[in-house]
Design an enzyme around this catalytic site. Sequence first.
Site, short mmCIF file in Angstrom:
data_model
loop_
_atom_site.label_atom_id
_atom_site.label_comp_id
_atom_site.label_asym_id
_atom_site.label_seq_id
_atom_site.Cartn_x
_atom_site.Cartn_y
_atom_site.Cartn_z
N PHE A 124 27.56 -14.80 -3.09
CA PHE A 124 26.30 -15.36 -2.61
C PHE A 124 25.20 -14.93 -3.58
O PHE A 124 25.41 -14.05 -4.40
CB PHE A 124 26.00 -14.93 -1.17
N ASP A 125 24.02 -15.54 -3.47
CA ASP A 125 23.00 -15.28 -4.50
C ASP A 125 22.63 -13.80 -4.62
O ASP A 125 22.41 -13.31 -5.72
CB ASP A 125 21.76 -16.18 -4.32
N1 F0G Z 1 26.42 -12.07 1.75
C1 F0G Z 1 26.39 -13.32 2.23
C2 F0G Z 1 27.64 -14.13 2.30
C3 F0G Z 1 25.18 -13.85 2.66
O1 F0G Z 1 25.14 -15.09 3.12
C4 F0G Z 1 24.00 -13.05 2.57
C5 F0G Z 1 22.71 -13.56 3.01
C6 F0G Z 1 24.11 -11.75 2.08
C7 F0G Z 1 25.34 -11.30 1.69
C8 F0G Z 1 22.90 -10.84 1.96
O2 F0G Z 1 22.52 -10.37 3.19
O3 F0G Z 1 20.23 -11.29 3.61
O4 F0G Z 1 21.09 -9.33 4.89
O5 F0G Z 1 20.49 -9.10 2.52
N2 F0G Z 1 22.52 -14.75 3.25
C9 F0G Z 1 21.32 -15.35 3.79
C10 F0G Z 1 21.50 -16.83 3.84
C11 F0G Z 1 20.05 -14.90 3.20
O6 F0G Z 1 20.51 -17.52 4.07
O7 F0G Z 1 22.63 -17.30 3.71
P1 F0G Z 1 21.00 -10.01 3.56
#
Ligand code: F0G
Length: 458
Positions: A124-125
């Site tokens: 993920f980003d």
């Molecule tokens: N890993 C995944 C698969 C995620 O989707 C996200 C966050 C994170 C890690 C990071 O977690 O936001 O608590 O720091 N995804 C959100 C989204 C921001 O909109 O999909 P975080």
Amino acid sequence: MSIPFVEPFRIKVVEPIKMTTREERLKILERAHNNLFNIRAEDVFIDFLTDSGTGAMSDRQWSALMQGDESYAGARSYFHFEKAVQEVMGFPYVLPTHQGRGAEGMLFQTLVKPGQMVPNNRHFDTTQANLLDVGAQPVDLAVDEAQDAQALLPFKGNMDLQKLEDFIRRVGAENIPIGMMTITNNSAAGQPVAMDNIRQTAEIYHKYGIPFFVDAARFGENAWFIKTRDPLYKDKSVREIVLEMFSYADGCTMSAKKDAIVNIGGFIAFRDEALKQKIGQRLIIHEGFLTYGGLAGRDLEAMAVGLYEGTDEDYLAYREAHTRYLGEKLAKAGLHVYQPIGGHAVYVDAGKSLPYIPAAQFPGVALANWFYLEGGVRTVEIGSLMFEHKDPETGETLLAPIELVRFAIPRRVYTRSHLDYVGEVAAEVVKHAHEIRGLQVTWAPELLRHFMAKLEWV
Ligand code: F0G
């Protein structure tokens, strides 16, 4: 009688939302430089920007908040939270962090050195950016079907095992300090990963002595898909499936803002106490002491309750049906909806839906902006604005493999009539599709540019 798709909760507190006019939204979007991250949430009617931290906590979670123990060290709330992680996920050790990216940062800064590489089905980003930030290289090795928005396969989030093994042989295990796997695979349209694939990924990592960490943000939804799509698991409970999924891993990073249904929180869980101690030293510098890690005691209480609620089967059945309902509405309106529909979001293939806008002009951003203009609906592009990058070997600019718009659904927040409304907005957007133009970036930061980029219509 089997219960059809009905919300398995009733509403005790309401939060008013406000509609704006199209004219107002046109001005708002202009002021935001055509980037939906830059508009005020109050100016949004239905907010599908993210399912992260936007869920509605239950009455039990709110009452647990009152019991938060705010002691600096050894708070009772930490032990409630630790017990929930042990029971639900099966990891003996855990460090809280302020959210998922805090967990990623602590893990990578401790284990990953500049020049090293970390494979994942798809980062993920924030995991991608956290690796780039320590000078390492994130490598995505999802199965090719993940890019095919129409193939009706049950587990398109899977790791490509052949690619993984070839990659490890090619670069050498000594250059891979840790191996990851994201469940569900958020950057691949929220597609689940099969139990077999988790096990075999673990076997490959372990064969080469690489520790295996799961990015567990949506682990409950992944377990639900295993139960409903893999006949071998239909008689197992979600809780049993969750335990088996994690049994193959050495640990996980978790954004509790997703499947633990809290507004803030995260953690890193481990099997190895020595590793916990090692990362704990960094945690104290950056996040907080070992038993609170950047959170209040009350947040730990809410996470503990949320880990059970996010794996409740009535809730998960509703969650999947609710998301699918929106996907069917969008498809009926004429948009190309990624199939099968994932757990936390509906992904629309903007490249296919607006075929005359080239990927370099961000059809996903264009479509997302039109949903806002037509109906005050906020979504997010998961395409080339988010993922464009330079090939580290050739220096060539690489666009995203697929231009998606994500309609991420907050947990337990919107009713079915909200989804009907979004279906009507979709019909309106499709009616005007021929008027929709692409965009170009006028300014952007180097890392995670989609959050702050300024754009103009071409
Ligand atoms: N890993 C995944 C698969 C995620 O989707 C996200 C966050 C994170 C890690 C990071 O977690 O936001 O608590 O720091 N995804 C959100 C989204 C921001 O909109 O999909 P975080």
